[in-house]
Design a protein around this motif. Structure first.
Motif, PDB file in Angstrom:
ATOM      1  N   ASP A 181      50.590  36.260  46.758  1.00 26.71           N
ATOM      2  CA  ASP A 181      51.241  36.357  48.065  1.00 26.71           C
ATOM      3  C   ASP A 181      50.776  35.249  48.998  1.00 26.71           C
ATOM      4  O   ASP A 181      49.613  34.830  48.963  1.00 26.71           O
ATOM      5  N   TRP A 182      51.699  34.800  49.829  1.00 30.49           N
ATOM      6  CA  TRP A 182      51.413  33.799  50.851  1.00 30.49           C
ATOM      7  C   TRP A 182      51.868  34.346  52.203  1.00 30.49           C
ATOM      8  O   TRP A 182      52.872  35.054  52.291  1.00 30.49           O
ATOM      9  N   GLU A 183      51.127  34.012  53.257  1.00 32.33           N
ATOM     10  CA  GLU A 183      51.553  34.392  54.594  1.00 32.33           C
ATOM     11  C   GLU A 183      51.768  33.138  55.429  1.00 32.33           C
ATOM     12  O   GLU A 183      51.105  32.107  55.234  1.00 32.33           O
ATOM     13  N   ASN A 229      42.821  43.844  41.722  1.00 32.86           N
ATOM     14  CA  ASN A 229      41.740  43.322  42.560  1.00 32.86           C
ATOM     15  C   ASN A 229      41.971  43.596  44.044  1.00 32.86           C
ATOM     16  O   ASN A 229      41.832  42.702  44.885  1.00 32.86           O
ATOM     17  N   LEU A 230      42.282  44.849  44.358  1.00 27.20           N
ATOM     18  CA  LEU A 230      42.394  45.289  45.755  1.00 27.20           C
ATOM     19  C   LEU A 230      40.982  45.616  46.254  1.00 27.20           C
ATOM     20  O   LEU A 230      40.448  46.693  46.005  1.00 27.20           O
ATOM     21  N   VAL A 231      40.368  44.661  46.943  1.00 29.89           N
ATOM     22  CA  VAL A 231      38.988  44.810  47.418  1.00 29.89           C
ATOM     23  C   VAL A 231      39.012  45.613  48.717  1.00 29.89           C
ATOM     24  O   VAL A 231      39.694  45.252  49.671  1.00 29.89           O
ATOM     25  N   ARG A 260      47.170  34.395  50.458  1.00 26.98           N
ATOM     26  CA  ARG A 260      46.451  35.647  50.610  1.00 26.98           C
ATOM     27  C   ARG A 260      45.623  35.908  49.359  1.00 26.98           C
ATOM     28  O   ARG A 260      45.847  35.319  48.321  1.00 26.98           O
ATOM     29  N   GLY A 261      44.755  36.842  49.440  1.00 30.73           N
ATOM     30  CA  GLY A 261      44.030  37.185  48.224  1.00 30.73           C
ATOM     31  C   GLY A 261      42.721  37.864  48.541  1.00 30.73           C
ATOM     32  O   GLY A 261      42.351  38.022  49.701  1.00 30.73           O
ATOM     33  N   PRO A 262      42.000  38.272  47.486  1.00 34.87           N
ATOM     34  CA  PRO A 262      42.279  38.011  46.062  1.00 34.87           C
ATOM     35  C   PRO A 262      43.255  38.981  45.416  1.00 34.87           C
ATOM     36  O   PRO A 262      43.520  38.911  44.226  1.00 34.87           O
ATOM     37  N   ALA A 315      36.875  47.273  43.962  1.00 34.41           N
ATOM     38  CA  ALA A 315      38.015  46.369  43.787  1.00 34.41           C
ATOM     39  C   ALA A 315      38.961  47.070  42.815  1.00 34.41           C
ATOM     40  O   ALA A 315      38.776  47.009  41.600  1.00 34.41           O
ATOM     41  N   ILE A 316      39.948  47.741  43.347  1.00 36.82           N
ATOM     42  CA  ILE A 316      40.793  48.634  42.561  1.00 36.82           C
ATOM     43  C   ILE A 316      41.820  47.859  41.752  1.00 36.82           C
ATOM     44  O   ILE A 316      42.506  46.975  42.271  1.00 36.82           O
ATOM     45  N   ASP A 317      41.906  48.192  40.461  1.00 36.45           N
ATOM     46  CA  ASP A 317      43.037  47.802  39.621  1.00 36.45           C
ATOM     47  C   ASP A 317      43.845  49.058  39.342  1.00 36.45           C
ATOM     48  O   ASP A 317      43.290  50.056  38.846  1.00 36.45           O
TER      49      ASP A 317
END
Length: 286
Positions: free
Chosen positions: A105-107, A151-153, A123-125, A184-186
């Motif tokens: 994703d980019w913002e 990788n939702l930190v 955006r990231g990670p 960091a959820i997968d």
């Protein structure tokens, strides 16, 4: 000794495709990493080296790029389905295809209070993921679509406990009723039916994951994952099951008592220890 080739597939991994939409003065961007995998009548390629039925992985790469132009106007799921169906429907030896997509994703950059039409910041990670599997031809064909977050930190500074656990002669961990909970959820999920809008469904899943993590008073990361799974299934009725993997990113209160200082560490300064870590996994199904 006799050997049997029991399974096989081949494909092109991690094609990095950036699509710019120039239909208006305000450009849009889509950044995908696409992996393709083919299954079919390719035994001879393995057993004798006969490549006559093998669609080269370079061709798969080229097709992924061209389809980003031809079928890039819809959702990522639409693109993945179109690409996978092409391989199965149009290439005779291919009986099944899998397309995995990772979305970066980019913002938009904001300049003087206004969003810039042509400039973005990565955006990231965290990544959104999509998996499409197509099997069979004609009326027997099946199409399965899965979604995911990688990788939702996420971290919260309180509202988490861990105590009354099993102990033995090697246990040194101290019990706590107030700790940092970080991970960091997968997450990956499968759909039993097509949702009205793929993008809306993804946003609802992410909101359920983040909202539950934030608001649930957690007695264990295992409990948190169970409640996250239930919240996702409640939020998107088309999802059949969700699998969650969560490393426990430990934060240990740093011991100031070892130093010649009158400073007290009242739950304010922590050592973030990246390894080893607890690894918690769960699948929640309707």
């Amino acid at each position: 000794m006799t050997y049997t080739l029991t399974s096989h597939q081949y494909g092109k991994a991690e094609n990095h495709i950036v699509r710019i939409y120039r239909d208006s003065p305000r450009h849009e961007i889509r950044d995908l990493t696409v992996t393709t995998a083919m299954r079919g009548a390719f035994e001879d390629a393995y057993l004798t080296g006969d490549q006559s039925k093998v669609l080269p992985t370079d061709t798969q790469k080229n097709t992924a790029f061209v389809y980003a132009k031809q079928h890039g106007g819809g959702t990522v799921e639409d693109y993945g389905v179109a690409l996978a169906k092409h391989f199965v429907d149009d290439v005779e030896p291919i009986h099944g295809a899998r397309v995995d997509v990772v979305v970066d994703d980019w913002e938009r950059v904001v300049v003087d209070g206004e969003e810039h039409d042509h400039t973005w910041v990565r955006r990231g990670p965290e990544n959104r993921t999509v998996t499409v599997t197509v099997d069979g031809k004609g009326e027997e064909q099946t199409v399965h679509v899965g979604g995911g977050i990688r990788n939702l930190v996420i971290l919260k500074s309180t509202g988490s406990e861990f105590h009354d656990f099993l102990t033995d002669g090697f246990t040194t961990l101290e019990e706590t009723k107030d700790r940092i909970l970080a991970t960091a959820i997968d997450a990956t999920w499968g759909f039993a039916a097509t949702p009205p809008d793929w993008d809306v469904a993804y946003a609802a899943v992410r909101a359920a994951v983040v909202g539950t993590f934030a608001t649930l008073h957690s007695l264990a990361l295992q409990q948190t994952l169970w409640h996250i799974g239930g919240a996702v299934l409640d939020a998107v009725p088309e999802i059949e099951s969700i699998s969650l993997v969560a490393p426990n990113k430990h934060h240990f209160l740093y011991d100031f008592s070892r130093y010649d200082t009158d400073q007290e560490n009242a739950g304010e300064v922590f050592h973030a220890d990246d390894r080893p870590y607890g690894l918690i996994e769960a699948t929640v199904t309707r």
